[in-house]
Design a protein around this motif. Structure first.
Motif, PDB file in Angstrom:
ATOM      1  N   TYR A  72       0.746  -1.346  -0.170  1.00  0.00           N
ATOM      2  CA  TYR A  72      -0.124  -0.133  -0.195  1.00  0.00           C
ATOM      3  C   TYR A  72       0.955   1.210   0.019  1.00  0.00           C
ATOM      4  O   TYR A  72       1.498   1.391   1.030  1.00  0.00           O
ATOM      5  CB  TYR A  72      -0.906  -0.074   1.119  1.00  0.00           C
ATOM      6  CG  TYR A  72      -1.847  -1.296   1.389  1.00  0.00           C
ATOM      7  CD1 TYR A  72      -2.925  -1.116   0.412  1.00  0.00           C
ATOM      8  CD2 TYR A  72      -1.492  -2.199   1.912  1.00  0.00           C
ATOM      9  CE1 TYR A  72      -4.028  -2.273   0.416  1.00  0.00           C
ATOM     10  CE2 TYR A  72      -2.624  -3.351   2.050  1.00  0.00           C
ATOM     11  CZ  TYR A  72      -3.572  -3.279   1.310  1.00  0.00           C
ATOM     12  OH  TYR A  72      -4.510  -4.361   1.416  1.00  0.00           O
ATOM     13  N   ASP A  73       1.014   1.963  -1.100  1.00  0.00           N
ATOM     14  CA  ASP A  73       1.844   2.981  -1.305  1.00  0.00           C
ATOM     15  C   ASP A  73       1.690   4.264  -0.432  1.00  0.00           C
ATOM     16  O   ASP A  73       2.607   5.314   0.005  1.00  0.00           O
ATOM     17  CB  ASP A  73       1.854   3.513  -2.775  1.00  0.00           C
ATOM     18  CG  ASP A  73       2.504   2.675  -3.681  1.00  0.00           C
ATOM     19  OD1 ASP A  73       3.215   1.615  -3.222  1.00  0.00           O
ATOM     20  OD2 ASP A  73       2.588   2.836  -4.839  1.00  0.00           O
ATOM     21  N   ASN A  74       0.407   4.248   0.130  1.00  0.00           N
ATOM     22  CA  ASN A  74       0.082   5.498   0.953  1.00  0.00           C
ATOM     23  C   ASN A  74       0.619   5.397   2.460  1.00  0.00           C
ATOM     24  O   ASN A  74       0.528   6.242   3.339  1.00  0.00           O
ATOM     25  CB  ASN A  74      -1.459   5.730   1.023  1.00  0.00           C
ATOM     26  CG  ASN A  74      -1.753   6.536  -0.363  1.00  0.00           C
ATOM     27  OD1 ASN A  74      -0.934   7.077  -0.969  1.00  0.00           O
ATOM     28  ND2 ASN A  74      -2.920   6.291  -0.780  1.00  0.00           N
ATOM     29  N   LEU A  75       0.962   4.072   2.884  1.00  0.00           N
ATOM     30  CA  LEU A  75       1.585   3.714   4.133  1.00  0.00           C
ATOM     31  C   LEU A  75       3.059   3.706   4.314  1.00  0.00           C
ATOM     32  O   LEU A  75       3.629   3.538   3.273  1.00  0.00           O
ATOM     33  CB  LEU A  75       0.847   2.153   4.492  1.00  0.00           C
ATOM     34  CG  LEU A  75      -0.470   1.942   4.586  1.00  0.00           C
ATOM     35  CD1 LEU A  75      -0.920   0.623   4.852  1.00  0.00           C
ATOM     36  CD2 LEU A  75      -1.307   3.063   5.353  1.00  0.00           C
ATOM     37  N   SER A  76       3.298   3.925   5.276  1.00  0.00           N
ATOM     38  CA  SER A  76       4.644   4.214   5.526  1.00  0.00           C
ATOM     39  C   SER A  76       5.344   2.478   5.887  1.00  0.00           C
ATOM     40  O   SER A  76       4.321   1.480   5.943  1.00  0.00           O
ATOM     41  CB  SER A  76       5.183   4.720   6.878  1.00  0.00           C
ATOM     42  OG  SER A  76       4.633   4.027   7.978  1.00  0.00           O
ATOM     43  N   GLU A 105       4.088   0.865   8.933  1.00  0.00           N
ATOM     44  CA  GLU A 105       2.779   0.777   8.936  1.00  0.00           C
ATOM     45  C   GLU A 105       2.232  -0.319   8.201  1.00  0.00           C
ATOM     46  O   GLU A 105       1.432  -1.336   8.537  1.00  0.00           O
ATOM     47  CB  GLU A 105       1.945   1.998   8.481  1.00  0.00           C
ATOM     48  CG  GLU A 105       1.876   3.264   9.370  1.00  0.00           C
ATOM     49  CD  GLU A 105       1.190   4.557   8.685  1.00  0.00           C
ATOM     50  OE1 GLU A 105       0.552   5.345   9.482  1.00  0.00           O
ATOM     51  OE2 GLU A 105       1.284   4.683   7.471  1.00  0.00           O
ATOM     52  N   ARG A 114       9.593   5.347   8.460  1.00  0.00           N
ATOM     53  CA  ARG A 114       8.322   6.176   8.683  1.00  0.00           C
ATOM     54  C   ARG A 114       7.990   6.893   7.265  1.00  0.00           C
ATOM     55  O   ARG A 114       7.347   7.954   7.331  1.00  0.00           O
ATOM     56  CB  ARG A 114       8.390   7.231   9.663  1.00  0.00           C
ATOM     57  CG  ARG A 114       8.295   6.396  11.083  1.00  0.00           C
ATOM     58  CD  ARG A 114       8.528   7.025  12.320  1.00  0.00           C
ATOM     59  NE  ARG A 114       8.165   6.561  13.643  1.00  0.00           N
ATOM     60  CZ  ARG A 114       9.242   5.585  14.166  1.00  0.00           C
ATOM     61  NH1 ARG A 114      10.357   5.696  13.589  1.00  0.00           N
ATOM     62  NH2 ARG A 114       9.016   4.948  15.196  1.00  0.00           N
ATOM     63  N   ARG A 115       8.678   6.601   6.385  1.00  0.00           N
ATOM     64  CA  ARG A 115       8.612   7.238   5.006  1.00  0.00           C
ATOM     65  C   ARG A 115       7.630   6.321   4.293  1.00  0.00           C
ATOM     66  O   ARG A 115       7.249   5.247   4.418  1.00  0.00           O
ATOM     67  CB  ARG A 115       9.828   7.161   4.323  1.00  0.00           C
ATOM     68  CG  ARG A 115      10.779   8.241   4.630  1.00  0.00           C
ATOM     69  CD  ARG A 115      12.135   8.042   3.865  1.00  0.00           C
ATOM     70  NE  ARG A 115      12.035   7.870   2.600  1.00  0.00           N
ATOM     71  CZ  ARG A 115      12.930   7.324   1.859  1.00  0.00           C
ATOM     72  NH1 ARG A 115      14.308   7.463   2.284  1.00  0.00           N
ATOM     73  NH2 ARG A 115      12.971   7.069   0.643  1.00  0.00           N
ATOM     74  N   ARG A 116       6.622   7.069   3.444  1.00  0.00           N
ATOM     75  CA  ARG A 116       5.647   6.511   2.622  1.00  0.00           C
ATOM     76  C   ARG A 116       6.361   5.493   1.580  1.00  0.00           C
ATOM     77  O   ARG A 116       7.493   5.874   0.899  1.00  0.00           O
ATOM     78  CB  ARG A 116       4.690   7.297   1.827  1.00  0.00           C
ATOM     79  CG  ARG A 116       3.827   8.068   2.968  1.00  0.00           C
ATOM     80  CD  ARG A 116       2.656   8.799   1.892  1.00  0.00           C
ATOM     81  NE  ARG A 116       1.595   9.544   3.104  1.00  0.00           N
ATOM     82  CZ  ARG A 116       0.766  10.252   2.742  1.00  0.00           C
ATOM     83  NH1 ARG A 116       0.414  10.387   1.192  1.00  0.00           N
ATOM     84  NH2 ARG A 116       0.110  10.909   3.510  1.00  0.00           N
ATOM     85  N   ARG A 176       5.519   4.714  -1.347  1.00  0.00           N
ATOM     86  CA  ARG A 176       5.586   5.368  -2.685  1.00  0.00           C
ATOM     87  C   ARG A 176       6.720   5.861  -3.099  1.00  0.00           C
ATOM     88  O   ARG A 176       7.286   5.844  -4.213  1.00  0.00           O
ATOM     89  CB  ARG A 176       4.476   6.182  -3.042  1.00  0.00           C
ATOM     90  CG  ARG A 176       4.503   7.591  -2.353  1.00  0.00           C
ATOM     91  CD  ARG A 176       3.892   8.637  -2.957  1.00  0.00           C
ATOM     92  NE  ARG A 176       2.319   8.326  -3.110  1.00  0.00           N
ATOM     93  CZ  ARG A 176       1.421   8.862  -2.501  1.00  0.00           C
ATOM     94  NH1 ARG A 176       1.756   9.762  -1.272  1.00  0.00           N
ATOM     95  NH2 ARG A 176       0.118   8.557  -2.470  1.00  0.00           N
TER      96      ARG A 176
END
Length: 305
Positions: free
Chosen positions: A91-95, A98, A128-130, A132
């Motif tokens: 899931y690209d919007n998650l870090s 996450e 903690r970076r997304r 994507r």
């Protein structure tokens, strides 16, 4: 009671008229680092999914850690398995953290283990970076980290170094060695044959759904009886004297290129050729013996009828 990590007898998988897996027998010992190689479409990924219980076999018996993949007890075995598919959906919007926490909840693994695992695979600074913004290699590291959730005793790794740079590949295999020392069994599939040649304990070669060869790299090499390649550095103008000396060695073939030569001979003539070349010390400046690589072995079996 001790079990082999994987036991497969007569496994078959049909997709309509296509036999993706066709009568495979395989045993992988506990604590073994085992390689699975073969052409695209050879049946490797299908066999992986059958061992994971994701695809039911058409026929045959598959046992993981002593339990049949069709039985109710396999639910508990699954908790001790880590899986890295060839293409992992993220899931690209998650870090990264996450993503790990999401998979940890699915696997009922300790959430506190997520960050240490990211650190172990070299993603601490990107936790903690997304996703994507992750490179292909970083995504692969994240996929490996999620496979390690829950301290699995058995790892299924499909093209695990895809996208990794040389340093990442070295770190990946170093971590695999550490896990093996702890008793973890790993089965990995790879198209990069030079990469796994010196790193797996044993390997199997699949072709059109069948198990074509099984053993250590040395055992597979000896079974094919592939020739050895002697790479020689010659003294200036020594090519003719080398050819004359080898005229009495009908099993050897010579290819000259200025002051270098490649001499191929069957393995059983190795010592005789070495003795002959040692007596040509005024002509031969240096000598290297090249054993057939895993790629040579792979192509040899693939070309076999």
């Amino acid at each position: 009671m001790a079990y082999n990590a994987i036991e497969i007898q007569g496994a078959v998988k049909h997709f309509g008229p296509t036999r993706a897996v066709d009568g495979v027998d395989l045993t992988v010992r506990t604590g073994e680092l085992f390689g699975l190689i073969g052409h695209n479409g050879a049946g490797k990924t299908t066999l992986f999914k059958m061992m994971l219980g994701l695809l039911p076999p058409t026929r045959g018996d598959i046992r993981i850690d002593g339990q049949p993949v069709r039985g109710d007890a396999f639910r508990e075995v699954r908790r001790r398995i880590g899986y890295l598919p060839e293409s992992l959906a993220l899931y690209d919007n998650l870090s990264g953290l996450e993503i790990m926490q999401f998979f940890a909840r699915l696997k009922n693994a300790d959430l506190a283990s997520c960050l240490p695992l990211l650190e172990k695979v070299g993603l601490a600074d990107a936790a903690r970076r997304r996703v994507r913004g992750y490179s292909k290699g970083m995504r692969q590291r994240l996929g490996f980290a999620q496979a390690l959730l829950g301290s699995p005793r058995l790892l299924f790794l499909d093209e695990p170094t895809n996208g990794l740079d040389p340093q990442g590949i070295r770190e990946f295999y170093q971590l695999l060695r550490e896990l093996r020392e702890q008793g973890v069994t790993a089965l990995l599939s790879s198209h990069i044959l030079a990469e796994i040649q010196l790193r797996v304990d044993r390997l199997a070669l699949m072709k059109t759904g069948k198990m074509q060869a099984l053993g250590t790299v040395a055992e597979l090499r000896e079974a094919l009886n592939l020739p050895l390649d002697f790479q020689l550095t010659l003294a200036p103008g020594a090519g003719e004297s080398l050819q004359r000396a080898l005229a009495g060695q009908p099993a050897a073939s010579v290819q000259l290129d200025k002051d270098t030569a490649h001499v191929r001979c069957p393995r059983e003539h190795k010592m005789a050729l070495l003795h002959l070349l040692t007596n040509l010390e005024d002509s031969v400046v240096d000598l290297q013996i090249r054993e057939p690589s895993l790629e040579d072995v792979f192509l040899g079996y693939s070309d076999a009828a």
